[in-house]
Motif scaffolding. Structure first.
Motif, PDB file in Angstrom:
ATOM      1  N   ALA A 260      -2.823   4.553  -1.706  1.00 48.15           N
ATOM      2  CA  ALA A 260      -2.262   3.750  -2.842  1.00 48.15           C
ATOM      3  C   ALA A 260      -1.012   3.699  -2.221  1.00 48.15           C
ATOM      4  O   ALA A 260      -0.750   2.752  -2.931  1.00 48.15           O
ATOM      5  N   ILE A 261      -0.540   4.778  -2.405  1.00 51.38           N
ATOM      6  CA  ILE A 261       1.028   4.187  -2.230  1.00 51.38           C
ATOM      7  C   ILE A 261       1.576   3.383  -1.287  1.00 51.38           C
ATOM      8  O   ILE A 261       2.198   2.967  -1.634  1.00 51.38           O
ATOM      9  N   ALA A 262       0.767   3.193   0.021  1.00 55.45           N
ATOM     10  CA  ALA A 262       0.865   2.394   0.747  1.00 55.45           C
ATOM     11  C   ALA A 262       0.821   0.854   0.184  1.00 55.45           C
ATOM     12  O   ALA A 262       1.238   0.094   1.023  1.00 55.45           O
ATOM     13  N   TYR A 263      -0.418   0.895  -0.471  1.00 54.87           N
ATOM     14  CA  TYR A 263      -0.464  -0.263  -1.076  1.00 54.87           C
ATOM     15  C   TYR A 263       0.570  -0.602  -1.929  1.00 54.87           C
ATOM     16  O   TYR A 263       0.486  -1.943  -2.214  1.00 54.87           O
ATOM     17  N   TYR A 264       0.895  -0.145  -2.664  1.00 56.41           N
ATOM     18  CA  TYR A 264       1.491  -0.177  -4.130  1.00 56.41           C
ATOM     19  C   TYR A 264       3.146  -0.903  -3.240  1.00 56.41           C
ATOM     20  O   TYR A 264       4.081  -1.689  -2.875  1.00 56.41           O
ATOM     21  N   THR A 265       3.718   0.122  -1.592  1.00 55.64           N
ATOM     22  CA  THR A 265       4.671  -0.484  -1.124  1.00 55.64           C
ATOM     23  C   THR A 265       4.797  -1.709   0.083  1.00 55.64           C
ATOM     24  O   THR A 265       5.184  -2.748  -0.279  1.00 55.64           O
ATOM     25  N   TYR A 266       3.604  -1.759   0.036  1.00 62.02           N
ATOM     26  CA  TYR A 266       3.149  -3.290   0.956  1.00 62.02           C
ATOM     27  C   TYR A 266       2.569  -4.914  -0.194  1.00 62.02           C
ATOM     28  O   TYR A 266       3.183  -5.367   0.492  1.00 62.02           O
ATOM     29  N   ALA A 267       2.837  -4.129  -1.783  1.00 61.01           N
ATOM     30  CA  ALA A 267       2.422  -5.223  -2.751  1.00 61.01           C
ATOM     31  C   ALA A 267       3.726  -6.019  -2.790  1.00 61.01           C
ATOM     32  O   ALA A 267       4.025  -6.755  -2.655  1.00 61.01           O
ATOM     33  N   VAL A 268       4.845  -4.261  -2.513  1.00 67.35           N
ATOM     34  CA  VAL A 268       6.100  -5.086  -2.875  1.00 67.35           C
ATOM     35  C   VAL A 268       6.945  -6.309  -1.713  1.00 67.35           C
ATOM     36  O   VAL A 268       7.886  -7.004  -1.905  1.00 67.35           O
ATOM     37  N   TYR A 269       6.490  -5.574  -0.529  1.00 65.93           N
ATOM     38  CA  TYR A 269       6.956  -5.850   0.811  1.00 65.93           C
ATOM     39  C   TYR A 269       6.729  -6.991   0.899  1.00 65.93           C
ATOM     40  O   TYR A 269       7.283  -8.351   1.258  1.00 65.93           O
ATOM     41  N   SER A 270       5.135  -6.995   0.870  1.00 67.10           N
ATOM     42  CA  SER A 270       4.538  -8.532   0.573  1.00 67.10           C
ATOM     43  C   SER A 270       4.897  -9.991   0.101  1.00 67.10           C
ATOM     44  O   SER A 270       4.792 -10.855   0.637  1.00 67.10           O
ATOM     45  N   GLY A 271       4.759  -9.234  -1.297  1.00 67.50           N
ATOM     46  CA  GLY A 271       5.069 -10.105  -2.721  1.00 67.50           C
ATOM     47  C   GLY A 271       3.607 -10.501  -3.438  1.00 67.50           C
ATOM     48  O   GLY A 271       3.005 -11.294  -3.481  1.00 67.50           O
ATOM     49  N   ASP A 272       2.319  -9.719  -2.592  1.00 69.91           N
ATOM     50  CA  ASP A 272       0.924 -10.333  -2.151  1.00 69.91           C
ATOM     51  C   ASP A 272       0.307  -9.125  -3.662  1.00 69.91           C
ATOM     52  O   ASP A 272       0.179  -8.212  -3.336  1.00 69.91           O
ATOM     53  N   ILE A 273       0.325  -9.461  -4.879  1.00 69.40           N
ATOM     54  CA  ILE A 273      -0.132  -8.696  -5.821  1.00 69.40           C
ATOM     55  C   ILE A 273      -1.721  -8.313  -5.817  1.00 69.40           C
ATOM     56  O   ILE A 273      -2.280  -7.177  -6.290  1.00 69.40           O
ATOM     57  N   TRP A 274      -2.381  -9.489  -4.429  1.00 72.11           N
ATOM     58  CA  TRP A 274      -3.674  -8.271  -4.038  1.00 72.11           C
ATOM     59  C   TRP A 274      -3.822  -6.473  -4.089  1.00 72.11           C
ATOM     60  O   TRP A 274      -4.448  -6.195  -4.251  1.00 72.11           O
ATOM     61  N   TYR A 275      -2.651  -6.014  -2.639  1.00 69.05           N
ATOM     62  CA  TYR A 275      -2.488  -5.149  -2.641  1.00 69.05           C
ATOM     63  C   TYR A 275      -1.719  -3.767  -4.188  1.00 69.05           C
ATOM     64  O   TYR A 275      -3.100  -3.320  -4.333  1.00 69.05           O
ATOM     65  N   GLU A 276      -1.486  -4.735  -4.686  1.00 71.38           N
ATOM     66  CA  GLU A 276      -1.186  -3.642  -6.312  1.00 71.38           C
ATOM     67  C   GLU A 276      -2.329  -3.695  -6.829  1.00 71.38           C
ATOM     68  O   GLU A 276      -2.704  -2.729  -7.364  1.00 71.38           O
ATOM     69  N   GLN A 277      -3.213  -4.401  -6.508  1.00 65.99           N
ATOM     70  CA  GLN A 277      -4.455  -4.683  -7.556  1.00 65.99           C
ATOM     71  C   GLN A 277      -5.822  -3.326  -7.074  1.00 65.99           C
ATOM     72  O   GLN A 277      -6.355  -2.407  -7.297  1.00 65.99           O
TER      73      GLN A 277
END
Length: 418
Positions: free
Chosen positions: A252-269
């Protein structure tokens, strides 16, 4: 004489299958290769089968004793003359155009370090397509190995720079290798099936499932930390072992991190979904430790709060977990497997954050339980049981924070660390 491809095939007690595997390589449409067969001291006549193949493309070596699958692969790597290393298992089958298609891909895309493929299961013929993109592969590895290892072709110079397989991971070194590969450059997959992957009761994943899982857990933890710290924003904290001690929390932390990096909200979800799943099953049946335990859940969630991935009142968020944890502490502390480091790390996080948030550090439940733990630790020291370096590091941090300073000074002094 140099060749384009070195196919490395370790083999152990595979009399009934190794011939089919060798045939599938010798019948390749691409012929600029050598086949290096490393017999890991087989006892069933496997060497006789391999020696029956006479041809300039086969180099046969036999280990004097059984050293394991990955040590045998490393031996083959050092013997290889090829520009590319094709991984091959002695119980699998290469499709006739496997080498041709993978060489063409690596020649065309010079920035790709390794390429795998889809596979067909044997027996059964079920098609399994590989994840194609570098992004998909990096994210999939946060959970588990997503490659059919015998489908990989790797640039030899890259493999040598990585020092090949880490033989310490005796049953999971393939997962470790691909995690290290994607950390240094692109690794991709051809979705079409270029190998037939055989399922049988004698493969490593069947014979040594429990040990393989232990190694895989350690590799996953290292990879999650590396992924988070590679993609984190500039002001985001470094992630350590405690933050990814629960695999789904680390993911989950990795997905939150990648969401910020990529700007893709799908990973935050996706991260939100993972976190919800963890919180929904919290109970006193979950052990009070870091690894796959309640302490790991809390430490990971504190990291999320600290870095703005989740919001809320800390006391309210952790009320249930704190109740579960502190209800167990006095019953657990005398057990040999008590997680001293995990408890001290967790208490330090809670005390330091409360201080940071202006909630004070005196006469609270965290300080009370810290004092209890320190008294227990002093009792162990007086019986000659010295704490390990991780525990002493946490004691030193409490000492620097002026928390329970007399007791921390005693512990550090008794261990020559003050």
């Amino acid at each position: 004489m140099p060749v384009q491809v070195s196919v490395i095939m370790p083999v152990y007690n595979m009399t009934g299958l190794v011939g089919q595997s060798i045939d599938s390589i010798l019948q390749q449409s691409f012929q600029d290769f050598e086949l290096i067969v490393i017999d890991d001291a087989s006892e069933d006549g496997t060497d006789t089968v391999v020696r029956s193949y006479k041809g300039r493309q086969i180099l046969f070596e036999r280990n004097s004793c059984n050293v394991g699958n990955y040590a045998s692969r490393n031996r083959g790597m050092l013997l290889a003359q090829g520009k590319y290393i094709a991984v091959m298992d002695a119980d699998d089958i290469a499709m006739p155009d496997r080498l041709e298609k993978q060489v063409a891909y690596l020649e065309k895309y010079s920035d790709v370090l390794a390429v795998g493929s889809g596979c067909v299961s044997l027996p059964g013929g079920v098609l399994r397509e590989g994840l194609s993109s570098y992004r998909e592969i990096q994210l999939a590895l946060l959970n588990n190995n997503c490659f059919v290892h015998s489908s990989l072709m790797i640039r030899k110079d890259t493999l040598l720079k990585l020092n090949g397989y880490n033989e310490r991971y005796y049953y999971s070194a393939d997962y470790d290798l691909v995690c290290r590969l994607v950390a240094v450059g692109k690794v991709e997959n051809l979705t079409e099936p270029l190998v037939g992957y055989r399922y049988h009761p004698f493969q490593i994943s069947a014979l040594h499932k429990e040990k393989q899982q232990l190694f895989a857990d350690e590799i996953r933890q290292k990879y999650q930390m590396d992924f988070i710290n590679r993609y984190k924003k500039e002001n985001q904290s470094l992630a350590g072992r405690a933050e990814v001690a629960v695999p789904s929390i680390g993911q989950a932390i990795a997905y939150y991190t990648y969401a910020v990096y990529s700007g893709d909200i799908w990973y935050e979800q996706k991260a939100d979904e993972l976190l919800d799943q963890v919180v929904s099953v919290l109970s006193d049946a979950i052990p009070a430790r870091l690894d796959c335990g309640l302490l790991g859940v809390t430490c990971g969630m504190i990291y999320m709060l600290q870095n703005g991935f989740i919001k809320g009142n800390e006391d309210e968020i952790f009320e249930e977990i704190d109740g579960l944890l502190f209800g167990k502490l006095r019953f657990l502390v005398d057990r040999e497997d008590f997680d001293w480091y995990g408890w001290l790390y967790y208490l330090r996080l809670r005390i330091s954050r409360r201080c940071l948030l202006g909630q004070g550090t005196q006469e609270g439940i965290f300080e009370e339980n810290l004092e209890f733990l320190l008294d227990c630790l002093i009792g162990k020291i007086e019986k000659g049981q010295l704490p390990d370096q991780e525990v002493l590091f946490e004691i030193k941090r409490f000492h620097q924070l002026n928390t329970c300073k007399e007791k921390t000074a005693y512990i550090l002094g008794a261990n020559g660390k003050e």
